[in-house]
Design an enzyme around this catalytic site. Structure first.
Site, PDB file in Angstrom:
ATOM      1  N   GLU A 147       2.420  -4.960  27.076  1.00 55.03           N
ATOM      2  CA  GLU A 147       2.226  -4.285  25.785  1.00 55.03           C
ATOM      3  C   GLU A 147       0.888  -4.633  25.145  1.00 55.03           C
ATOM      4  O   GLU A 147       0.261  -3.787  24.502  1.00 55.03           O
ATOM      5  CB  GLU A 147       3.370  -4.636  24.832  1.00 55.03           C
ATOM      6  CG  GLU A 147       4.754  -4.122  25.258  1.00 55.03           C
ATOM      7  CD  GLU A 147       5.452  -5.029  26.260  1.00 55.03           C
ATOM      8  OE1 GLU A 147       4.901  -6.114  26.597  1.00 55.03           O
ATOM      9  OE2 GLU A 147       6.560  -4.681  26.714  1.00 55.03           O
ATOM     10  N   ARG A 158      15.084   9.092  18.608  1.00 55.92           N
ATOM     11  CA  ARG A 158      14.047   8.952  19.644  1.00 55.92           C
ATOM     12  C   ARG A 158      13.841  10.265  20.390  1.00 55.92           C
ATOM     13  O   ARG A 158      12.725  10.551  20.839  1.00 55.92           O
ATOM     14  CB  ARG A 158      14.369   7.807  20.608  1.00 55.92           C
ATOM     15  CG  ARG A 158      15.712   7.946  21.289  1.00 55.92           C
ATOM     16  CD  ARG A 158      16.023   6.703  22.117  1.00 55.92           C
ATOM     17  NE  ARG A 158      17.418   6.661  22.481  1.00 55.92           N
ATOM     18  CZ  ARG A 158      17.854   6.296  23.684  1.00 55.92           C
ATOM     19  NH1 ARG A 158      17.027   5.941  24.633  1.00 55.92           N
ATOM     20  NH2 ARG A 158      19.144   6.258  23.938  1.00 55.92           N
TER      21      ARG A 158
END
Lengths: 317, 281
Positions: free
Chosen positions: A61, A13
């Site tokens: 989201e 990440r």
């Protein structure tokens, strides 16, 4: 076999965060959106460098996907970032309609994918995301294996025109691919040439596959190791050629058996070159809390299990 | 720009188009298309700065319209054709195999005027918010318009977008609701207890305007008032009170015409009630 040096463990990440910053420097159309996970997605450097191009969406989201598609209409290149489960399963229909069917240039940055998310447990450990994203017409699916490759894949994702699903993870893992090697979307990278068995791996299992190949070498088995960093479109030519050469195949992935890389490669080989195959994956089970290493071992995804699968595949020749 | 009388004439033709298209397709959604006909006619023939010339999905330098309630495709297709985005003869292909006029709007088939796919409800408002945000980033002066159904407003994502838009100062966004009070299974209040939408949108930080969605002067005035929201930092929601199936007596005011095609006899009856003003396709 070819030696790969771990230059120091890093999380993939962070590779995404570094790649996002580079992509942002190269192209002012690049935007970053997140649903309250700026820190987890390592978007902080991008947000500091380009505060007007960072959009905090809050824990919403579905709206984030729609907003990104609207931004993309105007020519922006939005990266939407969240945990893998929340940016796939939770918003599958939004991605389907607004990004895939809607043909918008949205990049889905999917962190903490797979079982190595660890301690948070199964609610957060998606093992189904590759299946979901693979099923969408036109979606490019990339699952890089380490920090460097994730950084380079992020830069490549920003450049390609069209929807991309970019999958990476939480834990620190060996960093061994070249630092500034341009990522080729659609290429399967042959990491070690072999003749007895091919191990196809993707994401965190690539390093495990290299360790397995080392163990097999000690037994006199010469394993070919291929990093399938792009799952869709699959590099069918490399896959088929390798299977033809070694005549035994293992597919290792940190994903459910259903709809993963294993089924994908099996489908290609069934049509072109039927080959004995063994599968290393999360079977058809949910995860649980634990350390990444404990979980990789318990769910049969580590080097020892890959090596055992290779022996089985060879025995079936 | 059309005046009020001209707009009424266009609206009558649009309703004829809707009836004929849905009858020919033997399926589709006439009720909501007809309740939003007057608003959509005003939007495309008076309110919006738009042009079919050189149209692209980027919407650069133009006002944009996003249809969130995708089942209202018939009214969108009719106003687009009548505004010159594609030949009106193509309206007869609605829902047919190979048509650019898909059952719900698609961008895969290249129909000019359609910015985004719609059908799965509750998503278009977010798309419009994003498009409007891009225009602000690019210092463009245009507005983005979006049509939501009142039933559609039951979707949770609508309220995610409702919270997002004022927080990000998206004041070049003009949303409007076709508040006809009907959805497939019955009245909106009986199905979902939606209650007073005005209070809800206000509570989320929006400017809220209410108007009669069948009074052309009121519609135009509402849009003018909405445009004044630019610079306030707040998006605007216009709640248009409408009747489902408006314009045809046996279709008006009932959920039964949400998603049902008229029979050939019903079609004839309906067309007798709607003046042919611009020539049928």
């Amino acid at each position: 076999m070819k030696k790969y040096i771990d230059t120091g463990k890093k999380d993939t990440r962070s590779g995404f965060g570094a790649g996002l910053l580079e992509a942002g420097k190269a192209d002012k159309r690049v935007l970053a959106l997140t649903a309250d996970l700026k820190g987890s997605l390592k978007m902080g450097d991008f947000a500091s460098a380009f505060p007007d191009r960072f959009i905090q969406c809050g824990i919403a989201e579905s709206n984030m996907v729609g907003v990104a598609s609207g931004l993309a209409l105007a020519g922006k290149v939005p990266f939407i970032g969240s945990f893998a489960e929340f940016v796939t399963g939770r918003v599958y229909d939004q991605i389907r309609q607004e990004v895939a069917y809607g043909h918008t240039n949205v990049k889905i940055a999917s962190s903490h994918a797979g079982i190595t998310l660890g301690e948070d447990g199964a609610t957060h450990q998606t093992m189904e995301d590759i299946a979901l994203m693979r099923a969408l017409p036109g979606m490019i699916v990339i699952n890089p294996c380490d920090y460097n490759q994730t950084k380079n894949a992020t830069i490549a994702a920003a450049k390609v025109d069209g929807p991309v699903y970019l999958r990476f993870g939480r834990p620190s893992v060996p960093n061994f691919t070249p630092e500034n090697e341009p990522f080729e979307i659609g290429k399967a990278y042959v990491l070690n040439e072999g003749k007895d068995v091919t191990i196809f791996a993707t994401g965190h299992t690539v390093w495990e596959a290299l360790l397995a190949a080392e163990a097999l070498e000690a037994e006199g088995i010469c394993a070919e190791v291929i990093n399938v960093a792009t799952i869709k479109p699959l590099d069918e030519k490399t896959v088929t050629a390798s299977a033809f050469k070694t005549k035994a195949v293992v597919v290792a992935e940190e994903h459910n058996s259903a709809g993963g890389l294993g089924e994908l490669i099996a489908g290609v080989l069934a049509k072109r070159r039927p080959t004995p195959m063994e599968f290393v994956n999360g079977a058809d089970k949910f995860g649980q809390s634990g350390s990444p290493a404990e979980l990789m071992a318990a769910y049969g995804l580590d080097a020892a299990h890959i090596a055992e699968a290779a022996r089985k595949a060879i025995a079936r020749k | 720009m059309a005046d009020t009388e001209q707009l009424k004439k266009i609206a009558s033709q649009v309703r004829r188009d809707i009836i004929r298209m849905v009858t020919a397709a033997k399926s589709g959604h006439p009720g909501g298309s007809m309740s939003s006909t007057d608003i959509m006619t005003a939007l495309y023939f008076s309110v919006m700065k738009q042009s079919p010339e050189g149209w692209t999905r980027s919407g650069k330098g133009q006002d944009m319209f996003i249809l969130s309630a995708g089942h209202l495709a018939p009214v969108l297709y009719s106003v687009l054709a009548r505004a010159g985005y594609f030949p009106k003869e193509e309206l007869g292909t609605l829902r047919k195999f190979g048509s650019r006029l898909q059952g719900h709007p698609s961008v895969e088939h290249g129909l000019p005027g359609v910015f985004q796919a719609a059908g799965s409800l509750g998503q278009g408002l977010s798309v419009a918010v994003g498009a409007a945000l891009a225009k602000k980033m690019d210092k463009e002066d245009n507005f983005v318009y979006v049509l939501c159904g009142d039933g559609e407003t039951e979707e949770g994502q609508i309220w995610e977008a409702a919270m997002f838009a004022p927080h990000h100062g998206v004041d070049n966004l003009i949303a409007f609701t076709d508040w006809n009070g009907q959805q497939i299974d019955g009245t909106v209040d009986s199905v979902a207890g939606e209650g007073d939408l005005g209070i809800k949108w206000k509570a989320f930080g929006w400017r809220v305007i209410s108007a009669d969605g069948h009074d052309m002067d009121a519609i135009l005035a509402a849009f003018e008032e909405a445009k004044a929201g630019k610079g306030t930092g707040k998006p605007t929601m216009i709640l248009f009170k409408t009747d489902m199936g408006h314009g045809v007596d046996f279709m008006a005011g009932t959920h039964k015409w949400h998603g049902k095609a008229p029979s050939p006899e019903e079609c004839e009856n309906a067309l007798r009630q709607l003046e042919e003003t611009l020539g049928d396709y």
